[in-house]
Design an enzyme around this catalytic site. Sequence first.
Site, PDB file in Angstrom:
ATOM      1  CE1 TYR A 172       3.751 -17.439   3.961  1.00 14.90           C
ATOM      2  CE2 TYR A 172       3.747 -19.009   2.154  1.00 14.90           C
ATOM      3  CZ  TYR A 172       3.618 -17.712   2.618  1.00 14.90           C
ATOM      4  OH  TYR A 172       3.378 -16.694   1.730  1.00 14.90           O
ATOM      5  CB  VAL A 190       2.033 -11.549   6.850  1.00 14.33           C
ATOM      6  CG1 VAL A 190       1.320 -11.040   5.604  1.00 14.33           C
ATOM      7  CG2 VAL A 190       3.473 -11.941   6.494  1.00 14.33           C
ATOM      8  CG  ASP A 191       5.705  -8.762  11.055  1.00 10.57           C
ATOM      9  OD1 ASP A 191       4.782  -8.229  11.702  1.00 10.57           O
ATOM     10  OD2 ASP A 191       6.617  -8.105  10.511  1.00 10.57           O
ATOM     11  CG  HIS A 222      -0.509  -7.848   2.043  1.00 11.82           C
ATOM     12  ND1 HIS A 222       0.697  -7.366   1.616  1.00 11.82           N
ATOM     13  CD2 HIS A 222      -1.441  -7.256   1.261  1.00 11.82           C
ATOM     14  CE1 HIS A 222       0.505  -6.501   0.624  1.00 11.82           C
ATOM     15  NE2 HIS A 222      -0.780  -6.413   0.400  1.00 11.82           N
ATOM     16  CB  CYS A 272      -9.854 -28.090   7.621  1.00 11.51           C
ATOM     17  SG  CYS A 272     -11.318 -27.286   8.278  1.00 11.51           S
ATOM     18  CB  CYS A 331     -14.059 -30.074   5.987  1.00 13.10           C
ATOM     19  SG  CYS A 331     -12.719 -29.166   5.203  1.00 13.10           S
ATOM     20  N   GLY A 358       8.004   2.554   6.062  1.00 15.10           N
ATOM     21  CA  GLY A 358       8.647   1.289   5.731  1.00 15.10           C
ATOM     22  C   GLY A 358       8.037   0.535   4.578  1.00 15.10           C
ATOM     23  CG  ASN A 402      11.624   4.139   2.980  1.00 16.07           C
ATOM     24  OD1 ASN A 402      12.784   3.736   2.899  1.00 16.07           O
ATOM     25  ND2 ASN A 402      10.604   3.475   2.474  1.00 16.07           N
TER      26      ASN A 402
HETATM   27  P1  NAD Z   1       9.333  -3.867   0.346  1.00 14.57           P
HETATM   28  O1  NAD Z   1      10.246  -4.978   0.692  1.00 14.57           O
HETATM   29  O2  NAD Z   1       8.938  -3.640  -1.036  1.00 14.57           O
HETATM   30  O3  NAD Z   1       9.917  -2.454   0.827  1.00 14.57           O
HETATM   31  C1  NAD Z   1      10.397  -2.245   2.086  1.00 14.57           C
HETATM   32  C2  NAD Z   1      10.624  -0.739   2.288  1.00 14.57           C
HETATM   33  O4  NAD Z   1      11.115  -0.569   3.598  1.00 14.57           O
HETATM   34  C3  NAD Z   1      11.661  -0.127   1.330  1.00 14.57           C
HETATM   35  O5  NAD Z   1      11.137   1.081   0.802  1.00 14.57           O
HETATM   36  C4  NAD Z   1      12.860   0.164   2.243  1.00 14.57           C
HETATM   37  O6  NAD Z   1      13.571   1.329   1.853  1.00 14.57           O
HETATM   38  C5  NAD Z   1      12.157   0.361   3.568  1.00 14.57           C
HETATM   39  N1  NAD Z   1      12.969   0.120   4.755  1.00 14.57           N
HETATM   40  C6  NAD Z   1      14.023  -0.718   4.899  1.00 14.57           C
HETATM   41  N2  NAD Z   1      14.486  -0.634   6.159  1.00 14.57           N
HETATM   42  C7  NAD Z   1      13.695   0.239   6.818  1.00 14.57           C
HETATM   43  C8  NAD Z   1      13.670   0.737   8.140  1.00 14.57           C
HETATM   44  N3  NAD Z   1      14.541   0.348   9.059  1.00 14.57           N
HETATM   45  N4  NAD Z   1      12.719   1.649   8.472  1.00 14.57           N
HETATM   46  C9  NAD Z   1      11.802   2.064   7.553  1.00 14.57           C
HETATM   47  N5  NAD Z   1      11.799   1.626   6.287  1.00 14.57           N
HETATM   48  C10 NAD Z   1      12.721   0.731   5.918  1.00 14.57           C
HETATM   49  O7  NAD Z   1       8.117  -4.090   1.303  1.00 14.57           O
HETATM   50  P2  NAD Z   1       6.631  -3.776   1.103  1.00 14.57           P
HETATM   51  O8  NAD Z   1       6.447  -2.487   0.353  1.00 14.57           O
HETATM   52  O9  NAD Z   1       6.023  -3.875   2.425  1.00 14.57           O
HETATM   53  O10 NAD Z   1       6.057  -4.934   0.125  1.00 14.57           O
HETATM   54  C11 NAD Z   1       6.401  -6.279   0.156  1.00 14.57           C
HETATM   55  C12 NAD Z   1       5.255  -7.196   0.528  1.00 14.57           C
HETATM   56  O11 NAD Z   1       5.805  -8.388   1.050  1.00 14.57           O
HETATM   57  C13 NAD Z   1       4.392  -6.653   1.627  1.00 14.57           C
HETATM   58  O12 NAD Z   1       3.216  -6.275   1.081  1.00 14.57           O
HETATM   59  C14 NAD Z   1       4.225  -7.763   2.663  1.00 14.57           C
HETATM   60  O13 NAD Z   1       2.981  -8.386   2.556  1.00 14.57           O
HETATM   61  C15 NAD Z   1       5.248  -8.777   2.314  1.00 14.57           C
HETATM   62  N6  NAD Z   1       6.318  -8.854   3.341  1.00 14.57           N
HETATM   63  C16 NAD Z   1       5.988  -8.800   4.673  1.00 14.57           C
HETATM   64  C17 NAD Z   1       6.981  -8.863   5.626  1.00 14.57           C
HETATM   65  C18 NAD Z   1       6.598  -8.788   7.080  1.00 14.57           C
HETATM   66  O14 NAD Z   1       5.492  -9.157   7.443  1.00 14.57           O
HETATM   67  N7  NAD Z   1       7.480  -8.283   7.949  1.00 14.57           N
HETATM   68  C19 NAD Z   1       8.320  -8.976   5.255  1.00 14.57           C
HETATM   69  C20 NAD Z   1       8.624  -9.050   3.880  1.00 14.57           C
HETATM   70  C21 NAD Z   1       7.597  -8.970   2.937  1.00 14.57           C
END
Ligand code: NAD
Length: 259
Positions: free
Chosen positions: A71, A107-108, A123, A159, A162, A199, A225
């Site tokens: 992280y 989560v970004d 998330h 924390c 605590c 996405g 997508n």
């Molecule tokens: P995933 O990685 O499973 O899927 C990403 C999707 O985005 C794919 O279907 C891909 O085809 C699509 N994609 C790629 N480039 C794109 C673009 N330019 N425009 C639109 N779509 C595009 O991600 P997910 O389904 O979100 O699941 C993974 C989990 O991991 C999430 O639930 C999340 O909590 C976490 N995560 C978060 C981040 C973040 O906060 N940015 C990054 C990575 C993973």
Amino acid sequence: MATELANNIRQVADMLKEAERVCCMTGAGVSAESGVATFRGHGGLWEGRRPEEVASPEAFHADPEDVWRFYFWRRKKLAECKPNPGHYALARLEGMIPSFTLVTQNVDDLHRVAGSERIIELHGNVWINRCTGGHPSDEPPCPDTRVTPDDVLDEIPHCPKCGAMMRPGVVWFGEMLPSDEFAAAVTAARDCQVMLVAGTSAVVHPAASIATWAADTGAAIVEINPEAPPLSSAADYCLTGPSGEILPAIVEAMSAASA
Ligand code: NAD
């Protein structure tokens, strides 16, 4: 832009202009053009390991320092990332539609930075620290704290109330979604007339079910997508392309229609 895609974008824009209630669910792909790797895509590994191996309660229990290192790395990488035109387009949409709810799996924090206000974070958020201390059931848990890129990003936080070790305020693989956020997302999905799904590979449940519930109550489903997404058979429109191009094109088409 291919004629069929341009026509579909215009039709979606017309539909959104008429809609009172719209929900949009976003996933990691929406931040890909900001330089944030998706987990399943190219560049999704950390030190050769899959994020699922480090983003779990079991991993934290076994080796909290290792999980925190992941992280610290994520926070430092995210601190360098800026919202892309897709994030900004969604922030604009919020101001154009009477009731617009953004449900994100990300989560970004980039939606907030781009100006979206009504956000349901399914998330959690990588910039939140959460106390892991045990509490008597009649006492409220210690409050979360929020850090920024200007804070120290490589010391395990404790924390302030605590003294227990804190953990990142994100939902890990194998954990339940926060119940209030999930309930609000279900309500927004069941209530909306148009559901945008941008996405996300829609393979992480139960978030993945949200679009299906919207479809069950009659909402039009619009997928954005660059790859043929898994929901495509259930979608009324598949806008194939990066969200950083498609979402601004939708907003432009809506603005052009009202000019
Ligand atoms: P995933 O990685 O499973 O899927 C990403 C999707 O985005 C794919 O279907 C891909 O085809 C699509 N994609 C790629 N480039 C794109 C673009 N330019 N425009 C639109 N779509 C595009 O991600 P997910 O389904 O979100 O699941 C993974 C989990 O991991 C999430 O639930 C999340 O909590 C976490 N995560 C978060 C981040 C973040 O906060 N940015 C990054 C990575 C993973």
